[in-house]
Design an enzyme around this catalytic site. Sequence first.
Site, PDB file in Angstrom:
ATOM      1  N   GLU A 159     -58.683  17.255  23.017  1.00 23.67           N
ATOM      2  CA  GLU A 159     -58.444  17.914  24.301  1.00 23.67           C
ATOM      3  C   GLU A 159     -57.693  19.220  24.054  1.00 23.67           C
ATOM      4  O   GLU A 159     -56.746  19.213  23.292  1.00 23.67           O
ATOM      5  CB  GLU A 159     -57.611  17.019  25.232  1.00 23.67           C
ATOM      6  CG  GLU A 159     -57.475  17.660  26.600  1.00 23.67           C
ATOM      7  CD  GLU A 159     -56.708  16.773  27.606  1.00 23.67           C
ATOM      8  OE1 GLU A 159     -56.249  15.691  27.230  1.00 23.67           O
ATOM      9  OE2 GLU A 159     -56.577  17.203  28.735  1.00 23.67           O
TER      10      GLU A 159
ATOM     11  N   GLU B 194     -49.738   7.725  28.788  1.00 22.15           N
ATOM     12  CA  GLU B 194     -51.034   7.684  28.086  1.00 22.15           C
ATOM     13  C   GLU B 194     -51.817   6.437  28.487  1.00 22.15           C
ATOM     14  O   GLU B 194     -53.033   6.494  28.657  1.00 22.15           O
ATOM     15  CB  GLU B 194     -50.849   7.735  26.566  1.00 22.15           C
ATOM     16  CG  GLU B 194     -50.036   8.912  26.045  1.00 22.15           C
ATOM     17  CD  GLU B 194     -50.448  10.261  26.592  1.00 22.15           C
ATOM     18  OE1 GLU B 194     -51.639  10.474  26.877  1.00 22.15           O
ATOM     19  OE2 GLU B 194     -49.570  11.134  26.747  1.00 22.15           O
TER      20      GLU B 194
ATOM     21  N   HIS C 194     -53.470   6.904  31.804  1.00 23.07           N
ATOM     22  CA  HIS C 194     -54.648   7.774  31.735  1.00 23.07           C
ATOM     23  C   HIS C 194     -55.946   6.979  31.590  1.00 23.07           C
ATOM     24  O   HIS C 194     -57.017   7.494  31.883  1.00 23.07           O
ATOM     25  CB  HIS C 194     -54.548   8.721  30.536  1.00 23.07           C
ATOM     26  CG  HIS C 194     -53.955  10.060  30.853  1.00 23.07           C
ATOM     27  ND1 HIS C 194     -54.332  10.801  31.946  1.00 23.07           N
ATOM     28  CD2 HIS C 194     -53.045  10.825  30.188  1.00 23.07           C
ATOM     29  CE1 HIS C 194     -53.662  11.956  31.953  1.00 23.07           C
ATOM     30  NE2 HIS C 194     -52.867  11.986  30.908  1.00 23.07           N
TER      31      HIS C 194
HETATM   32  N1  B3K Z   1     -53.821  15.029  27.741  1.00 27.07           N
HETATM   33  C1  B3K Z   1     -52.906  15.348  26.682  1.00 27.07           C
HETATM   34  C2  B3K Z   1     -52.601  16.789  26.561  1.00 27.07           C
HETATM   35  C3  B3K Z   1     -53.616  17.588  25.838  1.00 27.07           C
HETATM   36  C4  B3K Z   1     -53.105  18.979  25.612  1.00 27.07           C
HETATM   37  C5  B3K Z   1     -54.135  19.876  25.005  1.00 27.07           C
HETATM   38  N2  B3K Z   1     -53.601  21.150  24.664  1.00 27.07           N
HETATM   39  C6  B3K Z   1     -51.643  14.577  26.788  1.00 27.07           C
HETATM   40  C7  B3K Z   1     -51.290  14.083  28.127  1.00 27.07           C
HETATM   41  O1  B3K Z   1     -51.088  14.806  29.066  1.00 27.07           O
HETATM   42  O2  B3K Z   1     -51.223  12.900  28.268  1.00 27.07           O
HETATM   43 ZN    ZN Z   2     -51.405  13.400  30.559  1.00 27.26          ZN
END
Ligand code: B3K
Ligand code: ZN
Length: 877
Positions: A125, A303, A306
Amino acid sequence: MNQAGKTVFFRKDYKAPEYSIEKIDLNFQLYDTKTKVTAISCVRRNNKENRSPLILNGENLQLISVKIDGNVLSSSEYILDNTSLTVLTPPAVFELEIVTEIYPQENKALEGLYQSGPIFCTQCEAEGFRKITYYPDRPDILAVFTTRIEADVEKCPVMLSNGNLIETGSVEEGGRHFVVWKDPFPKPCYLFALVAGRLSCVNDEFITSSGRAVDLKIYVEEKNLNKCDHAMVSLKKAMEWDEKTYGLEYDLDTYMIVAVDDFNMGAMENKGLNIFNSKYVLTSPETATDEDYIGVEGVIAHEYFHNWTGNRVTCRDWFQLSLKEGLTVFRDQNFSAEMNSPTVQRIKDVQILRNFQFREDSGPMAHPVRPETYEEINNFYTVTVYNKGAEVVRMVQTLLGREGFRKGMDLYFHRHDGQAVTCDDFIAAMADATGTDLEQFKNWYCQAGTPVLEVSSHWEADSSSFHLTVTQNCPDTPGQKGKNKKPFHIPLALGLMTENGKDLFGKNGCKTEILHLKEQKQTFTFTNIAEKPVVSFLRDFSAPVDVKTFQQDEELAFLMKYDSNLYNRWESATRLSASTILDVVRQLEKGTPIQFNELFFDGVLHSITEKIEDPALLALALELPPETALALQLDSVDPDLLFQGRTIIKRELATRFQNEFLFLYINNQEAGKYRISPEAMGRRRLKNCALSYLMSLNPPQDKFLQLCIDQFSKSANMTDTITALRLISHHPGTTRDALFTDFYRKWEHDSLVMDKWFAIQAMSSHENCLSTVKHLLSDRLFSMENPNKVRALIGAFSSGNHVQFHAINGEGYSFLADMILQLDSINPQIAARLVSPLTNWKRYEKRRQILMKKELERIAKKPGLSPDVSEIVNKSR
Ligand code: B3K
Ligand code: ZN
């Protein structure tokens, strides 16, 4: 393209993809100096008539071959450039095979496949997958991934990817083995992950509410196996909380977390295989502070959450980033509030918003929660998208009530599971599930800037009515003029209190009413108010707005003591301490003799001598606002005067209440075993806050210095050890040097602990700080290639040491510019993050403005500057 010749992306330009990828089979052959990647995708054209070319993203790849349905393409059948591979006339449905070679051991940008020490790992990401193979690297293409990994048995005994392990075996080539992982859930490529290396594992199990067993695995280096308990407990708590709160269960048979030392952010939610910065996994009382423990719990939960808000329902495009990040931060904040103290958590959420997001919103990088445009998407993982985004979701919950919000969430998952959607889809689910009109509310997604509220009120004795008038104005932000902005729909949580501390509202036990501010100016009238009430405004910070202080200090002092809303007690205390400090700064500016606001001192005395209900809340109220937050309230900041003003207040408090602070220090010592309960953490915070006052006395007192040294040498927990070291860091001399050497000897083997050692020195208010920082750059434990080290030394100095960074000789600025330039060719994402303290140069007094601007110009001139740094620097000049 913009003027600097950089590609600019606009939200309005979104087009649905021309091709879908139904499944992709990846084969990674890992070697010491190169990795061969074979990607076989099933591709289908979405539009039957239009035979458009297939454009695949790709960067830093060595293309070996391209095949369609088994036939090698000749070079006339595709176009290859530095960022893409275009297949000119592909059929409607076909199998695409692409072989590339990549060089993870050389990848210092830590995006794509790279090595953290000997461990192979990925970060995809937002756009890292294009550094692994040619692929349509966009979040609205969802495919089923199968991943085969092959490597040396000795070097990579553990090989992981997303989903379930379906096959293992050895290969003919000597000493090598392979694994195959299959992830049954279609996903965008940014959620792909691979890990390979010598790792040890902590195992546990979670039984879901429907009775399924999930294997939980945390992979770390063997030496860290004893530091995973807290992370594992946090994970299980998060899984349970999501079932209880939202009815959301985990969906795979295994949930894996891997900790690595070199990582650009905190962690990454790859499907079934989270990769973490080891800072957010490893804890032990001796090495981690209370803040670290809370941080691990919060990030592990974030996390995990998510998996539903981000993975099962993902973003259509990167402009929608807050769809998953704002919502997931909101979820992790609520989780942490329930696991610890809701008021403490809320105060911390607000502190982040006020101290960082308000600053971003008032500077050149201001952008809406859903940005309209970007050059480099990595620059938009911001406090606005994350934390203001979370506030926007919180407001939705306030407007709909908890039950309504839950209905909205259920509908959101029901409608969009397995899809890539937009912020509008989220709001539509919330509105439809509850029959609420959220049209005006959507302005929060597209208008940048912090709305400013002005409040006035009057009480009419004759009619026993009370009138509260509120106006809202949103300032200009880049590309958006304030006068063109539409009013926001703002939920205002209001309490009215009597002079003897009683709440006037009392419906269903609720002492707070939610007012809906929708107009630019609106008056709310309350009847049957028999006496002039004290207003407790914006309880629990019910909206991310800047309320101009409208109350006299007497009222603030009253609220600080008696408000039934504990968050607002802290709010009033903070307002009072900020205005007391800024008052002194103004007097220093004028050169008039200093006069103190006695109401503030009375309030503090009251709070430290009354019975303590919650030590953590008392500590938070006593901790003076940081200079960076205070600076936001000044038009032309002189960092020296600000530092002086804050120090004067701190010392005055310490001088007046020396005995009380000593009493707090002694009385809040933990008897017995170290615990990480909210109560124990609160007491430690209060005790250490008291010590920090005692250590601020001028001239320093030997007996308190001794207290601090004793705490340093006797403490068995890192919270107390590091506090003592931090307090001593402001007092140069042989004692200080001896303690720092002592600490180094004790902890040089532990990289995370050493980050603290670097950071504390970088934040010393002493004037030789910068030369210490420069000296530490050549310490053998420092590395420009490790983001944690860069943040600990360079980041802590430039963002956490306001007075020394802004030294009038400009050396702090030129040092930072040098570091950014050096880092830009190693890790552009981390370099770009460092630019931030220079961007708000307009807030500072003239001489500093010139010096800061000069450094921005110098950075901008570097040939070949990365898009990351270039975007921020050019928007800030
Ligand atoms: N989704 C990732 C962050 C990614 C950052 C890319 N530069 C972590 C988070 O927000 O959980
Ligand atoms: Zn996040």
